[in-house]
Design a protein around this motif. Structure first.
Motif, PDB file in Angstrom:
ATOM      1  N   UNK A  33       0.820  -1.126  -0.079  1.00 58.29           N
ATOM      2  CA  UNK A  33       0.032  -0.235  -0.103  1.00 58.29           C
ATOM      3  C   UNK A  33       1.106   1.182   0.171  1.00 58.29           C
ATOM      4  N   UNK A  34       1.942   1.131   0.649  1.00 58.24           N
ATOM      5  CA  UNK A  34       2.950   2.604   0.909  1.00 58.24           C
ATOM      6  C   UNK A  34       4.038   2.565  -0.208  1.00 58.24           C
ATOM      7  N   UNK A  35       5.080   3.154  -0.140  1.00 58.89           N
ATOM      8  CA  UNK A  35       6.054   3.238  -0.942  1.00 58.89           C
ATOM      9  C   UNK A  35       7.229   2.287  -0.484  1.00 58.89           C
ATOM     10  N   UNK A  36       7.252   1.835   0.461  1.00 57.26           N
ATOM     11  CA  UNK A  36       8.374   0.987   1.029  1.00 57.26           C
ATOM     12  C   UNK A  36       7.916  -0.558   1.365  1.00 57.26           C
ATOM     13  N   UNK A  37       8.791  -1.330   0.915  1.00 57.38           N
ATOM     14  CA  UNK A  37       8.343  -2.663   0.773  1.00 57.38           C
ATOM     15  C   UNK A  37       9.191  -3.451   1.868  1.00 57.38           C
ATOM     16  N   UNK A  38      10.155  -2.977   2.391  1.00 56.78           N
ATOM     17  CA  UNK A  38      11.124  -3.701   3.373  1.00 56.78           C
ATOM     18  C   UNK A  38      12.005  -2.515   4.360  1.00 56.78           C
ATOM     19  N   UNK A  39      11.512  -2.455   5.491  1.00 58.08           N
ATOM     20  CA  UNK A  39      12.136  -1.241   6.117  1.00 58.08           C
ATOM     21  C   UNK A  39      12.229  -2.151   7.576  1.00 58.08           C
ATOM     22  N   UNK A  61      15.452  -3.053   1.550  1.00 52.80           N
ATOM     23  CA  UNK A  61      15.306  -3.077   0.318  1.00 52.80           C
ATOM     24  C   UNK A  61      14.607  -2.344  -0.465  1.00 52.80           C
ATOM     25  N   UNK A  62      14.959  -1.614  -1.597  1.00 49.34           N
ATOM     26  CA  UNK A  62      14.042  -0.808  -2.364  1.00 49.34           C
ATOM     27  C   UNK A  62      13.148  -1.683  -3.401  1.00 49.34           C
ATOM     28  N   UNK A  63      12.043  -1.352  -3.827  1.00 46.77           N
ATOM     29  CA  UNK A  63      11.511  -2.118  -4.808  1.00 46.77           C
ATOM     30  C   UNK A  63      12.305  -2.543  -6.190  1.00 46.77           C
ATOM     31  N   UNK A  64      12.989  -1.693  -6.488  1.00 50.86           N
ATOM     32  CA  UNK A  64      14.009  -1.825  -7.797  1.00 50.86           C
ATOM     33  C   UNK A  64      14.850  -3.159  -7.528  1.00 50.86           C
ATOM     34  N   UNK A  65      15.620  -2.968  -6.140  1.00 50.62           N
ATOM     35  CA  UNK A  65      16.564  -3.958  -6.076  1.00 50.62           C
ATOM     36  C   UNK A  65      16.144  -5.316  -5.683  1.00 50.62           C
ATOM     37  N   UNK A  66      14.683  -5.191  -4.864  1.00 49.40           N
ATOM     38  CA  UNK A  66      14.097  -6.357  -4.824  1.00 49.40           C
ATOM     39  C   UNK A  66      13.682  -6.996  -5.964  1.00 49.40           C
ATOM     40  N   UNK A  67      13.105  -6.485  -6.980  1.00 54.42           N
ATOM     41  CA  UNK A  67      12.902  -6.910  -8.209  1.00 54.42           C
ATOM     42  C   UNK A  67      13.953  -7.520  -9.125  1.00 54.42           C
ATOM     43  N   UNK A  68      15.076  -6.885  -8.915  1.00 56.10           N
ATOM     44  CA  UNK A  68      16.397  -7.374  -9.433  1.00 56.10           C
ATOM     45  C   UNK A  68      16.835  -8.519  -9.201  1.00 56.10           C
ATOM     46  N   UNK A  69      16.670  -8.819  -7.608  1.00 52.39           N
ATOM     47  CA  UNK A  69      17.541  -9.681  -7.056  1.00 52.39           C
ATOM     48  C   UNK A  69      16.732 -11.043  -7.265  1.00 52.39           C
ATOM     49  N   UNK A  71      13.517 -11.338  -8.978  1.00 54.67           N
ATOM     50  CA  UNK A  71      12.408 -11.353  -9.958  1.00 54.67           C
ATOM     51  C   UNK A  71      11.102 -11.422  -9.507  1.00 54.67           C
ATOM     52  N   UNK A  72      10.634 -10.366  -8.641  1.00 53.06           N
ATOM     53  CA  UNK A  72       9.285 -10.305  -8.046  1.00 53.06           C
ATOM     54  C   UNK A  72       8.593  -9.003  -8.729  1.00 53.06           C
ATOM     55  N   UNK A  73       7.654  -9.252  -9.087  1.00 49.96           N
ATOM     56  CA  UNK A  73       6.763  -7.693  -9.777  1.00 49.96           C
ATOM     57  C   UNK A  73       6.284  -7.178  -8.550  1.00 49.96           C
ATOM     58  N   UNK A  74       6.772  -6.243  -8.215  1.00 47.93           N
ATOM     59  CA  UNK A  74       6.647  -5.252  -6.762  1.00 47.93           C
ATOM     60  C   UNK A  74       5.765  -4.214  -7.261  1.00 47.93           C
ATOM     61  N   UNK A  75       4.537  -4.000  -6.786  1.00 51.58           N
ATOM     62  CA  UNK A  75       3.880  -2.942  -6.826  1.00 51.58           C
ATOM     63  C   UNK A  75       3.391  -2.169  -5.676  1.00 51.58           C
ATOM     64  N   UNK A  76       4.181  -0.859  -5.489  1.00 52.69           N
ATOM     65  CA  UNK A  76       3.985  -0.121  -4.395  1.00 52.69           C
ATOM     66  C   UNK A  76       2.621   0.740  -4.819  1.00 52.69           C
ATOM     67  N   UNK A  77       2.360   1.465  -3.787  1.00 55.39           N
ATOM     68  CA  UNK A  77       1.022   2.288  -3.482  1.00 55.39           C
ATOM     69  C   UNK A  77       0.040   1.626  -4.397  1.00 55.39           C
ATOM     70  N   UNK A  78      -0.067   0.512  -4.005  1.00 55.02           N
ATOM     71  CA  UNK A  78      -1.232  -0.553  -4.628  1.00 55.02           C
ATOM     72  C   UNK A  78      -1.835  -1.189  -3.502  1.00 55.02           C
ATOM     73  N   UNK A  79      -3.125  -0.877  -3.262  1.00 53.43           N
ATOM     74  CA  UNK A  79      -3.716  -1.488  -1.984  1.00 53.43           C
ATOM     75  C   UNK A  79      -4.840  -2.553  -2.326  1.00 53.43           C
ATOM     76  N   UNK A  80      -4.608  -3.716  -1.796  1.00 49.31           N
ATOM     77  CA  UNK A  80      -5.728  -4.672  -2.279  1.00 49.31           C
ATOM     78  C   UNK A  80      -6.871  -4.171  -1.101  1.00 49.31           C
TER      79      UNK A  80
END
Length: 559
Positions: A33-39, A61-69, A71-80
């Protein structure tokens, strides 16, 4: 296999990483839901206090680094916002866009949200909660820009007290308000007295048994009508599972909105797993389903869910709430059940309170720690432990945590071969000492009584203090007589063999030695667990609480 993960941080991100290590071909989408996936949740108060100065250090971990390492489709600011378990889809809101995403497997790690009650006047003051990185930046920036002179921290759990410390370090005068009778819910009242005294010694005002009933721009109003000046307020009165989006999903929830799972972290819905702060788990000691919102269990659960998604069928055996807090120079740590909970469960238990130095007495720099250990009366199995002190508390609570988890007894504590050198411990480590005392209690070599029992001592009993005269001159429990331990054998004739003898010393050790002397001479004795040291802490705290309440400690009347 297409796996959707709702929520990042410890649970969700840990699940995604483990799943990728298990299955390179899985399609993994993680919604945050927010901007940060791992803090670093636990590090947030220390950024406010200036201990951590690098903003980037909070983000693991930033979304970009997490995706690169991974291979996860990280969708921030996306609320289920909804889950359809029958159709196996979730509804996602991203900005103005709303869409559905299908899944083969779904993992729920939504976490918990801070409780923010509707307090009259709350909008008039600067009120903050601390749960994520944006919260941290808001508090930090507010202090930097406005230089508040005072802050009321409402709630004295881990986060509340850590915030109190870090705000005080920034030069803010802090008042802590707690609705319960003592701070830190995981510990018992007898262990909280030392913490209360220490809080006040740091210049922090403490109000116990009080709640905030209203606010205005100048402060907070307590339930007894008193007003506490506050230029800002930190609300830290707990969290609740952030599971509102699961309404009508078909997923079974508990009374507090927690997601109910089995030992494989499976929910009531097929192909749906849950973990972290929003999921209830089995308590190792009580066997009951509980909420334990801690980072370590969430990380372990993430690994297990990542395995179970791939068919490994790994069970999560449960949690025990092992936790620790630094408060200025004091450390408070707990594991397993506390006395209050065991009493509520109707479970038989015994307790011992021991005091030990963090290292060899002759080596400079040692600090004392108070250890409370709860155990089964018959077997000596360790049910829980609480430690308050300075250096070395962390390593001892870890030993106790293993004892709780693996069903060890007090006799096992005696046999633990723990690292020893004078700068680190004594040849008889504090954990060994707790085990020795437990063994003495089980074998009836030491019969304890407790500070709360002092008022129930029979009127005709003998009250005996075996400390030195110099120690007794600095303070004694009313009604006790002094016969020093080293004179006891010669002066035994001064004691009435027909009367029960209640013994105290400074921490309990000399009282035990006196008890062994007198028991073998035919006396019936009891030894004060924790000794005069614990009694003094209790009385100091009670006097301070009475003074805050405007009550006389002698007669109980208003001053």
């Amino acid at each position: 296999m297409k796996v959707l993960i709702v929520g990042g941080v410890a649970g969700g991100a840990g699940t995604a990483a483990r799943l990728r290590r298990n299955d390179e071909n899985a399609q993994i989408i993680m919604f945050e839901r927010g901007q940060y996936i791992s803090y670093a949740n636990c590090g947030l108060p220390y950024y406010v206090g200036g201990v951590i100065t690098d903003k980037g250090a909070l983000q693991l971990q930033t979304p970009e680094r997490f995706h690169q390492r991974f291979n996860v489709d990280v969708r921030t600011e996306s609320e289920v916002t909804a889950v359809d378990t029958a159709g196996k889809t979730v509804t996602v809101r991203h900005g103005e866009e709303t869409y559905k995403e299908s899944y083969d497997r779904l993992v729920l790690s939504p976490g918990a949200a801070p409780i923010r009650p509707a307090i009259p006047g709350i909008e008039e003051n600067k009120v903050f909660t601390l749960r994520n990185i944006p919260d941290t930046y808001r508090i930090y920036d507010h202090i930097k820009e406005t230089a508040p002179r005072s802050c009321a921290v409402i709630g004295a759990g881990f986060i509340g007290l850590e915030m109190a410390e870090n705000l005080a370090e920034r030069g803010v005068h802090v008042t802590v308000v707690e609705g319960a009778s003592h701070v830190m819910p995981p510990i018992d009242m007898d262990m909280a007295h030392q913490v209360h005294n220490y809080i006040r010694a740091q210049g922090i005002d403490l109000y116990l048994g009080q709640t905030c009933t209203a606010m205005d721009k100048d402060g907070v109003i307590l339930k007894d009508g008193r007003k506490i000046p506050a230029d800002m307020v930190i609300l830290s009165i707990g969290v609740r599972p952030d599971t509102g989006f699961l309404k009508d999903s078909g997923i079974e929830l508990g009374a507090r909105g927690e997601i109910l799972v089995n030992s494989y972290m499976e929910t009531s819905a097929p192909d749906v797993y849950a973990l972290g702060d929003a999921a209830s788990v089995r308590h190792i000691v009580s066997g009951k389903q509980v909420l334990i919102p801690l980072a370590s269990p969430a990380n372990k659960q993430g690994r297990i869910v990542g395995d179970n998604l791939c068919g490994r069928k790994t069970a999560y055996r449960g949690s025990q709430g092992t936790s620790i807090m630094k408060f200025f120079g004091l450390t408070v740590a707990v594991t397993g059940e506390k006395e209050e909970n065991l009493q509520a469960q109707g479970r038989a238990f015994c307790k011992v309170i021991t005091t030990s130095a963090s290292q060899a007495g002759y080596y400079p720099g040692g600090e004392m720690m108070t250890v409370k250990t709860l155990f089964e009366p018959d077997t000596g199995r360790i049910l829980g432990a609480q430690i308050v002190g300075g250096k070395g508390v962390d390593k001892r609570i870890d030993d106790m945590a293993n004892a709780v988890r693996f069903g060890l007894t007090g006799f096992d504590l005696q046999e633990m071969e723990l690292a020893y050198a004078p700068p680190f411990s004594s040849a008889k480590d504090p954990v060994n000492m707790a085990g020795y005392v437990i063994g003495n209690v089980i074998e009836s070599l030491m019969k304890p009584f407790y500070v709360e029992d002092l008022d129930q001592i029979p009127e005709d009993a003998v009250r005996l203090d075996v400390r030195t005269p110099e120690e007794c001159q600095r303070g004694m429990i009313p009604g006790f007589i002094n016969i020093p331990l080293d004179s006891l054998r010669e002066r035994m004739g001064e004691l009435d063999r027909e009367k029960d003898i209640y013994i105290t010393c400074q921490i309990g050790l000399r009282g035990y030695l006196a008890q062994r002397i007198l028991d073998q001479a035919g006396f019936k004795t009891w030894n004060l667990s924790g000794g005069y040291r614990l009694y003094e802490m209790v009385k100091k705290d009670e006097a301070a609480m009475a003074a805050v309440a405007g009550m006389c400690t002698e007669c109980g009347k208003e001053l």
